[in-house]
Design an enzyme around this catalytic site. Structure first.
Site, PDB file in Angstrom:
ATOM      1  N   ASN A 190       0.788  -1.203   0.162  1.00 58.74           N
ATOM      2  CA  ASN A 190       0.187  -0.023   0.316  1.00 58.74           C
ATOM      3  C   ASN A 190       0.696   1.304   0.005  1.00 58.74           C
ATOM      4  OD1 ASN A 190      -0.359   2.096   2.618  1.00 58.74           O
ATOM      5  ND2 ASN A 190       0.266   0.012   3.372  1.00 58.74           N
ATOM      6  N   GLY A 203      -0.699   6.771   1.822  1.00 55.23           N
ATOM      7  CA  GLY A 203      -0.271   8.229   2.433  1.00 55.23           C
ATOM      8  C   GLY A 203      -0.822   8.752   3.435  1.00 55.23           C
ATOM      9  N   ASN A 262      -1.640   7.183  17.343  1.00 58.33           N
ATOM     10  CA  ASN A 262      -0.583   7.012  16.424  1.00 58.33           C
ATOM     11  C   ASN A 262      -0.249   8.491  15.666  1.00 58.33           C
ATOM     12  OD1 ASN A 262       0.703   6.749  13.586  1.00 58.33           O
ATOM     13  ND2 ASN A 262       0.984   4.748  14.571  1.00 58.33           N
ATOM     14  N   ASN A 294       4.835   7.315  14.520  1.00 58.55           N
ATOM     15  CA  ASN A 294       5.632   6.577  13.281  1.00 58.55           C
ATOM     16  C   ASN A 294       6.886   7.407  12.749  1.00 58.55           C
ATOM     17  OD1 ASN A 294       5.890   5.668  10.916  1.00 58.55           O
ATOM     18  ND2 ASN A 294       3.916   6.250  10.085  1.00 58.55           N
ATOM     19  N   CYS A 322       8.030   8.200   8.214  1.00 55.59           N
ATOM     20  CA  CYS A 322       7.592   9.326   7.413  1.00 55.59           C
ATOM     21  C   CYS A 322       9.001  10.086   6.793  1.00 55.59           C
ATOM     22  CB  CYS A 322       6.779  10.413   8.011  1.00 55.59           C
ATOM     23  SG  CYS A 322       5.127   9.735   9.014  1.00 55.59           S
ATOM     24  N   LYS A 352       7.483   3.852  17.050  1.00 55.16           N
ATOM     25  CA  LYS A 352       7.150   2.734  16.025  1.00 55.16           C
ATOM     26  C   LYS A 352       8.305   2.937  14.756  1.00 55.16           C
ATOM     27  CE  LYS A 352       3.656   0.921  13.045  1.00 55.16           C
ATOM     28  NZ  LYS A 352       2.481   0.822  12.469  1.00 55.16           N
ATOM     29  N   ASN A 376       7.159  -1.564  11.047  1.00 60.42           N
ATOM     30  CA  ASN A 376       6.342  -0.959  10.068  1.00 60.42           C
ATOM     31  C   ASN A 376       6.485  -1.817   9.083  1.00 60.42           C
ATOM     32  OD1 ASN A 376       4.503   0.962   8.857  1.00 60.42           O
ATOM     33  ND2 ASN A 376       5.594   2.610   9.891  1.00 60.42           N
ATOM     34  N   GLY A 406       3.657  -7.262  12.696  1.00 64.10           N
ATOM     35  CA  GLY A 406       4.063  -7.356  11.106  1.00 64.10           C
ATOM     36  C   GLY A 406       3.787  -8.707  10.607  1.00 64.10           C
ATOM     37  N   GLY A 407       2.744  -8.930  10.280  1.00 65.44           N
ATOM     38  CA  GLY A 407       2.417 -10.250   9.741  1.00 65.44           C
ATOM     39  C   GLY A 407       1.671 -11.195  10.654  1.00 65.44           C
TER      40      GLY A 407
END
Length: 303
Positions: free
Chosen positions: A69, A72, A99, A126, A129, A164, A191, A242-243
């Site tokens: 993905n 954005g 977040n 996060n 970025c 994160k 992430n 993650g997964g």
């Protein structure tokens, strides 16, 4: 029944299963399917200082064993979230993790400062970025940049701060140590991993942004490895993601060193994924005579 409570940076969670940011919105849609107080917590959609429409479409696609993905960070902006989303979420009886994201250190600090006097239980920052002041490289890809943005947010953030981390780095342990040294109360990872797919008919990337973030079961082994590495480098609690798509994954992530887990892409293929993972985790503990879920954290036995 085993005790499912866990503590992260002084915040007590009823259980260690948390809905990951970006895949659960602000919980409203999922609340139509089950009571949100079944979850340990919800990490809200990544929120910025100003509203964002996100990237142009196409911006999401399936891949083998996952998805890619480039949404954005579409979001309504921090003022709207503070006024409408956080108060509603607090009424649902689960922990609320706000977040946050930004393009500059000042953006991050401004959002964190606004959240300091809200009912949010924690702030998750996060740092994947782009840093527009330094050529667009993500904050989380260098120790200096990660440390600087953490330091700036820590000065103004009154809430427990969880950072994160991006997996798109050479040494994830160094990044974790850098943000811990600047005041991170907890660390969450991973992430998404940067990836790309190409449409053979058009010969164009399948995403308008060309590249995007890979998530889902395909990244799980990478996530386990990084959580294990980070948990051995820092003293702060680690939240693994993650997964994770089934209860066995959650157990594995806890054994690797996580105090709690976040479930992301699995929510898209099965909106009850978090509930099923929690149920399976509880049964595993009971079947194995484990009194507290926290007993699993970091109990992997390396060769």
């Amino acid at each position: 029944m085993a005790n499912m409570k866990v503590s992260i940076a002084g915040v007590e969670f009823a259980n260690p299963v948390i809905a990951a940011s970006g895949t659960f919105g602000f919980g409203r849609e999922y609340s139509e399917l089950f009571a949100l107080n079944n979850l340990g917590g919800i990490s809200c959609k990544g929120t910025t200082l100003q509203p964002r429409l996100g990237n142009d479409t196409p911006r999401i696609a399936e891949t083998p064993s996952g998805m890619i993905n480039s949404v954005g960070l579409q979001n309504p902006g921090i003022d709207f979230v503070i006024k409408h989303e956080i108060p509603w979420l607090k009424k649902q009886g689960t922990r609320v993790i706000a977040n946050i994201a930004g393009n500059t250190p000042e953006d991050y600090a401004a959002v964190a400062e606004k959240l300091s006097d809200t009912e949010a239980d924690m702030v998750e920052m996060n740092i994947s970025c782009p840093n527009v002041k330094h050529g667009g490289a993500a904050f989380g890809t260098s120790c200096d940049a990660a440390a600087a943005v953490t330091r700036g947010v820590r000065r103004v953030c009154k809430k427990p701060l969880m950072v994160k981390l991006s997996p798109n780095v050479t040494n994830i342990g160094d990044i974790a140590a850098a943000v811990e040294a600047e005041g991170a109360d907890a660390i969450s990872l991973i992430n998404t991993i940067t990836g790309m797919r190409i449409d053979l008919r058009t010969r164009r990337p399948i995403l308008k942004n060309n590249t995007g973030g890979l998530s889902g079961p395909a990244v799980f082994p990478v996530a386990v490895r990084m959580v294990w590495e980070v948990s051995r480098r820092v003293k702060t609690p680690v939240v693994g993601m993650g997964g994770i798509s089934k209860w066995e994954d959650a157990v594995e992530m806890l054994l690797a060193g996580a105090t709690a887990v976040q479930v992301g892409a699995a929510n898209f293929s099965d909106p009850y994924a978090c509930i099923k993972i929690l149920s399976g985790l509880e049964k595993y503990l009971d079947d194995n005579g484990i009194a507290n879920v926290s007993e699993l954290t970091g109990k992997v036995q390396p060769w």
